[in-house]
Design an enzyme around this catalytic site. Structure first.
Site, PDB file in Angstrom:
ATOM      1  N   GLU A 188       0.805  -1.236   0.000  1.00 34.36           N
ATOM      2  CA  GLU A 188       0.000   0.000   0.000  1.00 34.36           C
ATOM      3  C   GLU A 188       0.833   1.278   0.000  1.00 34.36           C
ATOM      4  O   GLU A 188       0.600   2.202   0.793  1.00 34.36           O
ATOM      5  CB  GLU A 188      -0.978  -0.025   1.191  1.00 34.36           C
ATOM      6  CG  GLU A 188      -1.905  -1.222   1.158  1.00 34.36           C
ATOM      7  CD  GLU A 188      -2.877  -1.297   2.334  1.00 34.36           C
ATOM      8  OE1 GLU A 188      -2.862  -0.382   3.184  1.00 34.36           O
ATOM      9  OE2 GLU A 188      -3.658  -2.255   2.394  1.00 34.36           O
ATOM     10  N   GLU A 302      -6.098 -10.815  -1.732  1.00 31.96           N
ATOM     11  CA  GLU A 302      -6.906 -10.640  -0.508  1.00 31.96           C
ATOM     12  C   GLU A 302      -8.394 -10.501  -0.828  1.00 31.96           C
ATOM     13  O   GLU A 302      -9.097  -9.681  -0.233  1.00 31.96           O
ATOM     14  CB  GLU A 302      -6.427  -9.396   0.262  1.00 31.96           C
ATOM     15  CG  GLU A 302      -4.951  -9.395   0.598  1.00 31.96           C
ATOM     16  CD  GLU A 302      -4.504  -8.172   1.397  1.00 31.96           C
ATOM     17  OE1 GLU A 302      -5.349  -7.479   1.977  1.00 31.96           O
ATOM     18  OE2 GLU A 302      -3.286  -7.914   1.414  1.00 31.96           O
TER      19      GLU A 302
HETATM   20  O1  G3I Z   1      -2.243  -8.082  18.314  1.00 32.03           O
HETATM   21  C1  G3I Z   1      -3.117  -7.185  19.027  1.00 32.03           C
HETATM   22  C2  G3I Z   1      -3.434  -7.774  20.346  1.00 32.03           C
HETATM   23  O2  G3I Z   1      -2.271  -7.865  21.097  1.00 32.03           O
HETATM   24  C3  G3I Z   1      -4.496  -6.908  21.009  1.00 32.03           C
HETATM   25  O3  G3I Z   1      -4.907  -7.503  22.197  1.00 32.03           O
HETATM   26  C4  G3I Z   1      -5.700  -6.721  20.106  1.00 32.03           C
HETATM   27  C5  G3I Z   1      -6.742  -5.801  20.690  1.00 32.03           C
HETATM   28  O4  G3I Z   1      -7.644  -5.359  19.710  1.00 32.03           O
HETATM   29  O5  G3I Z   1      -5.277  -6.152  18.903  1.00 32.03           O
HETATM   30  C6  G3I Z   1      -4.363  -6.974  18.216  1.00 32.03           C
HETATM   31  O6  G3I Z   1      -3.989  -6.386  17.014  1.00 32.03           O
HETATM   32  C7  G3I Z   1      -4.941  -6.434  15.972  1.00 32.03           C
HETATM   33  C8  G3I Z   1      -4.382  -7.264  14.832  1.00 32.03           C
HETATM   34  O7  G3I Z   1      -5.245  -7.187  13.744  1.00 32.03           O
HETATM   35  C9  G3I Z   1      -4.169  -8.709  15.207  1.00 32.03           C
HETATM   36  O8  G3I Z   1      -5.367  -9.297  15.574  1.00 32.03           O
HETATM   37  C10 G3I Z   1      -5.207  -5.015  15.528  1.00 32.03           C
HETATM   38  O9  G3I Z   1      -5.883  -4.316  16.558  1.00 32.03           O
HETATM   39  C11 G3I Z   1      -6.045  -4.999  14.263  1.00 32.03           C
HETATM   40  O10 G3I Z   1      -6.121  -3.679  13.782  1.00 32.03           O
HETATM   41  C12 G3I Z   1      -5.406  -5.889  13.230  1.00 32.03           C
HETATM   42  O11 G3I Z   1      -6.193  -5.837  12.073  1.00 32.03           O
HETATM   43  C13 G3I Z   1      -5.646  -6.382  10.908  1.00 32.03           C
HETATM   44  C14 G3I Z   1      -5.333  -5.273   9.911  1.00 32.03           C
HETATM   45  O12 G3I Z   1      -4.928  -5.830   8.672  1.00 32.03           O
HETATM   46  C15 G3I Z   1      -4.213  -4.382  10.402  1.00 32.03           C
HETATM   47  O13 G3I Z   1      -3.011  -5.096  10.532  1.00 32.03           O
HETATM   48  C16 G3I Z   1      -6.659  -7.356  10.352  1.00 32.03           C
HETATM   49  O14 G3I Z   1      -6.786  -8.476  11.235  1.00 32.03           O
HETATM   50  C17 G3I Z   1      -6.225  -7.838   8.967  1.00 32.03           C
HETATM   51  O15 G3I Z   1      -7.233  -8.602   8.378  1.00 32.03           O
HETATM   52  C18 G3I Z   1      -5.932  -6.640   8.080  1.00 32.03           C
HETATM   53  O16 G3I Z   1      -5.453  -7.136   6.836  1.00 32.03           O
HETATM   54  C19 G3I Z   1      -5.193  -6.129   5.868  1.00 32.03           C
HETATM   55  C20 G3I Z   1      -3.979  -6.572   5.074  1.00 32.03           C
HETATM   56  O17 G3I Z   1      -2.891  -6.834   5.936  1.00 32.03           O
HETATM   57  C21 G3I Z   1      -3.598  -5.531   4.028  1.00 32.03           C
HETATM   58  N1  G3I Z   1      -4.731  -5.211   3.172  1.00 32.03           N
HETATM   59  C22 G3I Z   1      -5.944  -4.838   3.876  1.00 32.03           C
HETATM   60  C23 G3I Z   1      -6.357  -5.902   4.883  1.00 32.03           C
HETATM   61  C24 G3I Z   1      -7.667  -5.565   5.555  1.00 32.03           C
HETATM   62  O18 G3I Z   1      -7.568  -4.387   6.290  1.00 32.03           O
END
Ligand code: G3I
Length: 457
Positions: A188, A302
């Site tokens: 991105e 994705e």
């Molecule tokens: O790991 C922490 C954990 O320690 C904590 O307790 C918890 C509390 O909410 O949060 C956890 O982190 C989360 C992480 O996912 C792991 O579960 C983040 O808040 C959350 O924002 C994160 O979301 C991910 C997001 O990318 C940001 O990394 C989504 O699961 C994931 O599906 C999404 O995937 C992205 C691709 O990488 C790139 N393209 C878009 C796609 C969708 O947004």
């Protein structure tokens, strides 16, 4: 194919325009051309004479990559209840490729518990024979950067932030070398470019030299992975074929190529965050043609459908249209969904199963295309002259050969150049698989194949 027949029926009912029907026919013709190859089986006796035989052709794996995101935390810590058991079982059954949803991201990789679960999940997926997409080395979205990198950027300490990126690429790349087959080196860039913009003020985000340095560092860390840039909004473009986002990605890849950076692929995320984001099949082909002109492989990385405007049926119709377009394009090497079950999908709307593991209409469409329409399974094919000449989908096969009272099951790998196999019966049968071109050399070669098969018996 069935899709063409459906197209004809819909057209006769006035529900499908001539242009749409033409598009589907063209796509199916490309699928026939690019996703299949000749598969020849010749059954002979020890003297090389034709033997009447019956064969079953069973495709056990597809050469095309059908993948999903896998949540490594749920995979490892979901326990032994129904959901976690189903989750692991579906991954084992349905996909030949996987991407960790979060487990390879920078923050998670630097947390010992997350990293250990990532490694253990990859071990399990590799043991199932899957290929692994690494996602992602550098995603400059602040929420996805380690805290100290954000602090350094805020303090104007650009050198420290850049050094961290280089060290991270070296560390995660070498730790996963030989385990991942490809990496999203950059994710991105259009939307998240805080580090490259700080490193190169005034330089267009598409021409930041740091991008090329990242690709070069990734190549040093992992000499064999295919190196990708990954972005959203390229195919999920509200039917547009010329957005500024598409142009930016095109320009970025052009720049990397001009710098001889080792970029080998473009990841097209394909999050359809509303029904309005849909792009028609013909326009998908236009966009794919444009990015294929850059001379790199393409992959849908994705795919999912969520947000407003969808019905279960419109999701089923669209996944079928979308998959037909991308599978028909010769530059596309894989189609990955971003999770398959609503219980582990970041927006609660995965393409295959609802939260109770009921198959959705879009899941039924995916299953039909992946396991029925785009696989070759033929039973009881009889050849009185022992000669079988098919066109079959690329991938792995088991061929049963039944001649008289002899039955043998033989594995066969069908690649783009086709594969021919000569089977000697009736005594303990032996085989040798040869490129189709070799078989076309005729009887002299077949005879030598038979004699080689005797040697290896
Ligand atoms: O790991 C922490 C954990 O320690 C904590 O307790 C918890 C509390 O909410 O949060 C956890 O982190 C989360 C992480 O996912 C792991 O579960 C983040 O808040 C959350 O924002 C994160 O979301 C991910 C997001 O990318 C940001 O990394 C989504 O699961 C994931 O599906 C999404 O995937 C992205 C691709 O990488 C790139 N393209 C878009 C796609 C969708 O947004």
């Amino acid at each position: 194919m069935r899709r063409a027949a459906i197209g004809g029926v819909l057209m006769s009912l006035g529900l499908l325009s001539v242009a749409q029907a033409d598009w589907i026919d063209d796509a199916n013709a490309r699928i026939e051309q690019h996703r299949k190859a000749p598969l020849t089986v010749t059954v002979v006796d020890a003297a090389g004479n034709a033997v009447p035989a019956t064969i079953n052709v069973r495709q056990t794996a597809s050469a095309f990559r059908w993948g999903s995101a896998v949540n490594s935390n749920f995979y490892m810590t979901g326990g032994t209840g129904t959901n976690a058991t189903q989750y692991r079982a579906k991954i084992a059954q349905l996909f030949n490729q996987a991407t960790l949803e979060n487990g390879h991201k920078w923050r998670q990789w630097e947390m010992t518990g997350d990293r250990n679960r990532s490694i253990a999940t990859i071990d399990a997926l590799l043991a199932q024979g899957k290929t692994i997409r690494g996602h992602t080395m550098v995603w400059q979205r602040p929420e996805n950067l380690p805290d100290d990198v954000n602090v350094a950027l805020s303090a104007g300490n650009v050198t420290a932030a850049v050094d961290r990126t280089m060290n991270h690429i070296a560390a995660i790349g070498s730790a996963n070398a030989g385990r991942v087959s490809e990496w999203d080196v950059v994710n991105e860039q259009w939307a998240h470019n805080g580090i490259t913009s700080a490193a190169h003020p005034g330089v267009p985000i598409e021409q930041a030299p740091l991008l090329a340095q990242w690709f070069n560092a990734a190549r040093v860390a992992d000499p064999s992975a295919t190196l990708y840039i990954n972005d959203y909004g390229i195919l999920a473009s509200n039917n547009s074929t010329n957005t500024s986002h598409q142009q930016s990605l095109f320009d970025t890849v052009s720049y990397l190529k001009s710098q001889n950076a080792p970029i080998g692929g473009i990841g097209l995320q394909s999050h359809f965050g509303s029904a309005n984001a849909r792009t028609s099949g013909p326009n998908l082909i236009t966009i794919l043609d444009r990015f294929a002109s850059l001379g790199v492989e393409l992959q849908v990385t994705e795919f999912d459908m969520y947000g407003s405007g969808w019905t279960p049926q419109s999701q089923a119709d669209y996944i079928r249209e979308f998959m037909t377009a991308v599978f028909s394009h010769p530059a596309v090497v894989g189609f990955n969904i971003w999770g398959f079950w609503d219980g582990q999908h970041f927006a609660g709307s995965a393409p295959l199963f609802d939260a109770n593991w009921n198959l959705k209409p879009s899941g039924a469409a995916w299953m039909d295309l992946v396991f029925e329409q785009w696989r070759t399974n033929i039973y009881g094919l009889h050849g009185s002259d022992g000669a079988f000449d098919l066109r079959a989908f690329l991938g792995e096969y088991e061929i049963d050969i039944i001649a008289g009272d002899v039955t043998r099951t033989i594995p066969l790998s069908l690649g783009v150049n086709g594969t021919g196999m000569t089977v000697v019966v009736p005594e303990p049968a032996a085989t040798i698989a040869l490129p189709i071109g070799a078989l076309l050399l005729g009887r002299r070669f077949r005879t030598s194949a038979v004699s080689r098969s005797r040697q290896i018996r």
